[in-house]
Write a protein that holds these residues in place. Structure first.
Motif, PDB file in Angstrom:
ATOM      1  N   ALA A  10       7.555  62.553  -1.074  1.00  0.00           N
ATOM      2  CA  ALA A  10       7.152  63.844   0.125  1.00  0.00           C
ATOM      3  C   ALA A  10       7.359  62.600   1.794  1.00  0.00           C
ATOM      4  CB  ALA A  10       4.617  63.676   0.582  1.00  0.00           C
ATOM      5  N   ASP A  11       8.016  63.156   2.803  1.00  0.00           N
ATOM      6  CA  ASP A  11       8.516  62.440   3.992  1.00  0.00           C
ATOM      7  C   ASP A  11       6.951  62.104   4.283  1.00  0.00           C
ATOM      8  OD1 ASP A  11      10.451  63.689   3.642  1.00  0.00           O
ATOM      9  OD2 ASP A  11       9.890  65.508   4.811  1.00  0.00           O
ATOM     10  N   SER A  12       5.995  62.411   4.445  1.00  0.00           N
ATOM     11  CA  SER A  12       4.940  62.131   4.473  1.00  0.00           C
ATOM     12  C   SER A  12       3.197  62.134   4.058  1.00  0.00           C
ATOM     13  CB  SER A  12       4.678  62.114   6.138  1.00  0.00           C
ATOM     14  OG  SER A  12       4.292  63.116   6.403  1.00  0.00           O
ATOM     15  N   VAL A  13       2.357  61.410   3.818  1.00  0.00           N
ATOM     16  CA  VAL A  13       1.307  61.809   3.569  1.00  0.00           C
ATOM     17  C   VAL A  13       0.077  61.219   4.326  1.00  0.00           C
ATOM     18  CG1 VAL A  13       2.043  61.435   1.505  1.00  0.00           C
ATOM     19  CG2 VAL A  13       1.106  59.493   2.521  1.00  0.00           C
ATOM     20  N   GLN A  14      -0.878  61.621   4.085  1.00  0.00           N
ATOM     21  CA  GLN A  14      -2.427  61.969   5.071  1.00  0.00           C
ATOM     22  C   GLN A  14      -3.171  61.156   3.947  1.00  0.00           C
ATOM     23  OE1 GLN A  14      -4.301  65.925   6.235  1.00  0.00           O
ATOM     24  NE2 GLN A  14      -1.705  66.298   6.845  1.00  0.00           N
ATOM     25  N   ALA A  15      -3.485  60.062   4.889  1.00  0.00           N
ATOM     26  CA  ALA A  15      -4.815  59.785   4.239  1.00  0.00           C
ATOM     27  C   ALA A  15      -5.882  59.114   4.734  1.00  0.00           C
ATOM     28  CB  ALA A  15      -4.349  58.589   3.679  1.00  0.00           C
ATOM     29  N   HIS A  16      -7.564  58.898   4.524  1.00  0.00           N
ATOM     30  CA  HIS A  16      -8.749  58.364   5.031  1.00  0.00           C
ATOM     31  C   HIS A  16      -8.220  56.493   5.878  1.00  0.00           C
ATOM     32  CE1 HIS A  16     -10.407  61.825   5.111  1.00  0.00           C
ATOM     33  NE2 HIS A  16     -10.462  62.163   3.961  1.00  0.00           N
ATOM     34  N   PRO A  17      -8.598  56.266   6.644  1.00  0.00           N
ATOM     35  CA  PRO A  17      -8.155  55.059   7.335  1.00  0.00           C
ATOM     36  C   PRO A  17      -9.725  54.599   7.614  1.00  0.00           C
ATOM     37  CG  PRO A  17      -8.330  56.614   9.447  1.00  0.00           C
ATOM     38  CD  PRO A  17      -8.688  57.515   8.018  1.00  0.00           C
ATOM     39  N   LEU A  18      -9.713  54.586   6.114  1.00  0.00           N
ATOM     40  CA  LEU A  18     -11.565  53.683   5.275  1.00  0.00           C
ATOM     41  C   LEU A  18     -12.629  54.649   5.243  1.00  0.00           C
ATOM     42  CD1 LEU A  18     -10.205  50.048   5.663  1.00  0.00           C
ATOM     43  CD2 LEU A  18      -9.540  51.579   3.494  1.00  0.00           C
ATOM     44  N   ARG A  19     -12.695  55.807   6.338  1.00  0.00           N
ATOM     45  CA  ARG A  19     -13.863  56.673   7.080  1.00  0.00           C
ATOM     46  C   ARG A  19     -13.298  58.319   6.411  1.00  0.00           C
ATOM     47  NH1 ARG A  19     -13.086  57.944  11.853  1.00  0.00           N
ATOM     48  NH2 ARG A  19     -11.659  56.335  13.585  1.00  0.00           N
ATOM     49  N   ASN A  20     -14.122  58.994   5.799  1.00  0.00           N
ATOM     50  CA  ASN A  20     -13.755  60.449   5.981  1.00  0.00           C
ATOM     51  C   ASN A  20     -13.747  61.574   7.453  1.00  0.00           C
ATOM     52  OD1 ASN A  20     -16.718  60.322   6.669  1.00  0.00           O
ATOM     53  ND2 ASN A  20     -16.828  61.554   4.230  1.00  0.00           N
ATOM     54  N   THR A  21     -13.626  60.414   8.757  1.00  0.00           N
ATOM     55  CA  THR A  21     -13.604  61.119   9.612  1.00  0.00           C
ATOM     56  C   THR A  21     -12.588  60.937  10.743  1.00  0.00           C
ATOM     57  OG1 THR A  21     -15.033  58.908  11.166  1.00  0.00           O
ATOM     58  CG2 THR A  21     -16.708  60.851  10.262  1.00  0.00           C
ATOM     59  N   ALA A  22     -11.735  60.804   9.642  1.00  0.00           N
ATOM     60  CA  ALA A  22     -10.509  60.530  10.711  1.00  0.00           C
ATOM     61  C   ALA A  22      -9.269  60.629   9.527  1.00  0.00           C
ATOM     62  CB  ALA A  22     -10.900  59.051  11.522  1.00  0.00           C
ATOM     63  N   THR A  23      -7.952  60.989   9.875  1.00  0.00           N
ATOM     64  CA  THR A  23      -7.195  61.280   8.682  1.00  0.00           C
ATOM     65  C   THR A  23      -5.781  61.024   9.162  1.00  0.00           C
ATOM     66  OG1 THR A  23      -8.221  63.131   7.958  1.00  0.00           O
ATOM     67  CG2 THR A  23      -5.651  62.473   7.577  1.00  0.00           C
ATOM     68  N   VAL A  24      -5.027  59.787   8.694  1.00  0.00           N
ATOM     69  CA  VAL A  24      -3.546  59.238   8.963  1.00  0.00           C
ATOM     70  C   VAL A  24      -2.586  60.102   8.333  1.00  0.00           C
ATOM     71  CG1 VAL A  24      -2.135  57.054   9.876  1.00  0.00           C
ATOM     72  CG2 VAL A  24      -4.875  56.904   9.765  1.00  0.00           C
ATOM     73  N   ALA A  25      -1.441  60.551   8.966  1.00  0.00           N
ATOM     74  CA  ALA A  25      -0.783  60.917   8.745  1.00  0.00           C
ATOM     75  C   ALA A  25       0.728  59.265   8.777  1.00  0.00           C
ATOM     76  CB  ALA A  25       0.283  61.946   8.732  1.00  0.00           C
ATOM     77  N   LEU A  26       1.127  58.943   6.927  1.00  0.00           N
ATOM     78  CA  LEU A  26       1.947  58.272   7.001  1.00  0.00           C
ATOM     79  C   LEU A  26       2.886  58.740   6.843  1.00  0.00           C
ATOM     80  CD1 LEU A  26       1.733  54.735   7.872  1.00  0.00           C
ATOM     81  CD2 LEU A  26       0.894  55.078   5.082  1.00  0.00           C
ATOM     82  N   GLY A  85       6.538  54.399   5.569  1.00  0.00           N
ATOM     83  CA  GLY A  85       5.503  53.192   6.131  1.00  0.00           C
ATOM     84  C   GLY A  85       4.040  53.015   5.159  1.00  0.00           C
ATOM     85  N   LEU A  86       4.633  54.580   3.682  1.00  0.00           N
ATOM     86  CA  LEU A  86       3.473  54.521   2.781  1.00  0.00           C
ATOM     87  C   LEU A  86       4.070  52.595   2.079  1.00  0.00           C
ATOM     88  CD1 LEU A  86       1.577  54.988   0.541  1.00  0.00           C
ATOM     89  CD2 LEU A  86       3.349  57.048  -0.169  1.00  0.00           C
ATOM     90  N   ALA A  87       5.654  52.890   1.824  1.00  0.00           N
ATOM     91  CA  ALA A  87       6.293  52.022   1.171  1.00  0.00           C
ATOM     92  C   ALA A  87       6.122  50.349   1.811  1.00  0.00           C
ATOM     93  CB  ALA A  87       7.306  51.990   0.785  1.00  0.00           C
ATOM     94  N   ARG A  88       5.916  50.636   3.079  1.00  0.00           N
ATOM     95  CA  ARG A  88       5.459  49.410   3.956  1.00  0.00           C
ATOM     96  C   ARG A  88       3.921  48.210   3.514  1.00  0.00           C
ATOM     97  NH1 ARG A  88       9.193  50.713   7.600  1.00  0.00           N
ATOM     98  NH2 ARG A  88       7.081  52.203   9.271  1.00  0.00           N
ATOM     99  N   PHE A  89       3.052  49.506   3.082  1.00  0.00           N
ATOM    100  CA  PHE A  89       1.164  49.110   3.637  1.00  0.00           C
ATOM    101  C   PHE A  89       1.277  48.858   2.286  1.00  0.00           C
ATOM    102  CE2 PHE A  89      -2.150  50.310   1.943  1.00  0.00           C
ATOM    103  CZ  PHE A  89      -3.328  50.232   2.309  1.00  0.00           C
ATOM    104  N   LEU A  90       2.065  49.556   0.736  1.00  0.00           N
ATOM    105  CA  LEU A  90       2.108  49.256  -0.058  1.00  0.00           C
ATOM    106  C   LEU A  90       2.456  48.188  -0.588  1.00  0.00           C
ATOM    107  CD1 LEU A  90       2.186  52.718  -2.124  1.00  0.00           C
ATOM    108  CD2 LEU A  90       0.450  51.386  -1.916  1.00  0.00           C
ATOM    109  N   ALA A  91       3.693  47.112   0.095  1.00  0.00           N
ATOM    110  CA  ALA A  91       4.197  45.731   0.041  1.00  0.00           C
ATOM    111  C   ALA A  91       2.557  44.869   0.439  1.00  0.00           C
ATOM    112  CB  ALA A  91       5.337  46.079   0.674  1.00  0.00           C
ATOM    113  N   TYR A  92       2.765  45.069   1.659  1.00  0.00           N
ATOM    114  CA  TYR A  92       1.887  44.668   2.216  1.00  0.00           C
ATOM    115  C   TYR A  92       0.389  44.240   1.551  1.00  0.00           C
ATOM    116  CZ  TYR A  92      -2.231  43.814   5.778  1.00  0.00           C
ATOM    117  OH  TYR A  92      -3.212  42.942   6.671  1.00  0.00           O
ATOM    118  N   THR A  93       0.114  45.377   0.587  1.00  0.00           N
ATOM    119  CA  THR A  93      -0.602  45.172  -0.307  1.00  0.00           C
ATOM    120  C   THR A  93      -0.738  44.580  -1.760  1.00  0.00           C
ATOM    121  OG1 THR A  93      -1.521  46.929  -1.434  1.00  0.00           O
ATOM    122  CG2 THR A  93      -2.664  47.222   0.958  1.00  0.00           C
ATOM    123  N   GLY A  94       0.106  44.827  -2.044  1.00  0.00           N
ATOM    124  CA  GLY A  94       1.126  43.790  -3.476  1.00  0.00           C
ATOM    125  C   GLY A  94       0.503  44.741  -3.689  1.00  0.00           C
ATOM    126  N   HIS A  95       0.459  46.379  -4.364  1.00  0.00           N
ATOM    127  CA  HIS A  95       0.529  47.012  -5.120  1.00  0.00           C
ATOM    128  C   HIS A  95       1.546  47.658  -5.227  1.00  0.00           C
ATOM    129  CE1 HIS A  95      -3.702  46.549  -3.638  1.00  0.00           C
ATOM    130  NE2 HIS A  95      -3.782  47.348  -4.894  1.00  0.00           N
TER     131      HIS A  95
END
Length: 165
Positions: A123-139, A143-153
């Protein structure tokens, strides 16, 4: 950790969209309460193997029904089942209803294996909750690849087996 996530988003995510909304606990509630925004809406499952030794965060398009038995065989894991709220809190630091890829920020030990359906990874971008279910982030995908590199996953990208309708 939410502050850490928002600092990472501001400094490293690139383009992203954040929307606030009422709390949602299910896909049906999200379809009603989350405003239209870019990105693939996804479903996140936190599952474990039969002995509780392996834990998986499985992310698929929101409307895909998963065949857990077939997924277990694909992952070379014993029978898969939903992990308890206690395991979710222990491994990903969140409670049911807030499960998303961003919870990997709490998994410094990398005890959780990330499984992405190929449609999510593509997908060009994905939606995810930012650790709470009262907001959604489209990344974005980048950005997803950078986040996974940041966490080491490192995601395992597969065609997650669909359940028969």
């Amino acid at each position: 950790m939410q502050e850490t996530l928002f600092r990472w988003l501001a400094s490293s995510a690139g383009d992203y969209t954040l929307v606030e909304h009422p709390a949602v606990h299910t896909i049906d509630e999200a379809l009603i309460h989350v405003p239209a925004m870019p990105g693939l809406m996804v479903k996140n499952l936190f599952v474990r193997d039969e002995k509780g030794r392996r834990h998986f965060l499985v992310i698929v398009p929101f409307d895909k029904r998963i065949d857990l038995a077939a997924l277990g065989r694909l992952l070379l894991a014993s029978k898969l089942s939903m992990a308890s709220p206690e395991r979710l809190l222990q491994h990903l630091g969140i409670t049911p209803g807030s499960v998303s890829l961003f919870a990997l920020i709490h998994d410094g030990a990398q005890a959780v294996e990330l499984v992405l359906d190929e449609a999510v990874w593509g997908a060009d971008s994905v939606q995810a909750h930012p650790l709470r279910n009262t907001a959604t982030v489209a990344l974005s995908h980048a950005g997803l690849a950078r986040f996974l590199a940041y966490t080491g996953h490192v995601p395992r990208i597969v065609t997650v087996p669909a359940a028969n309708a």
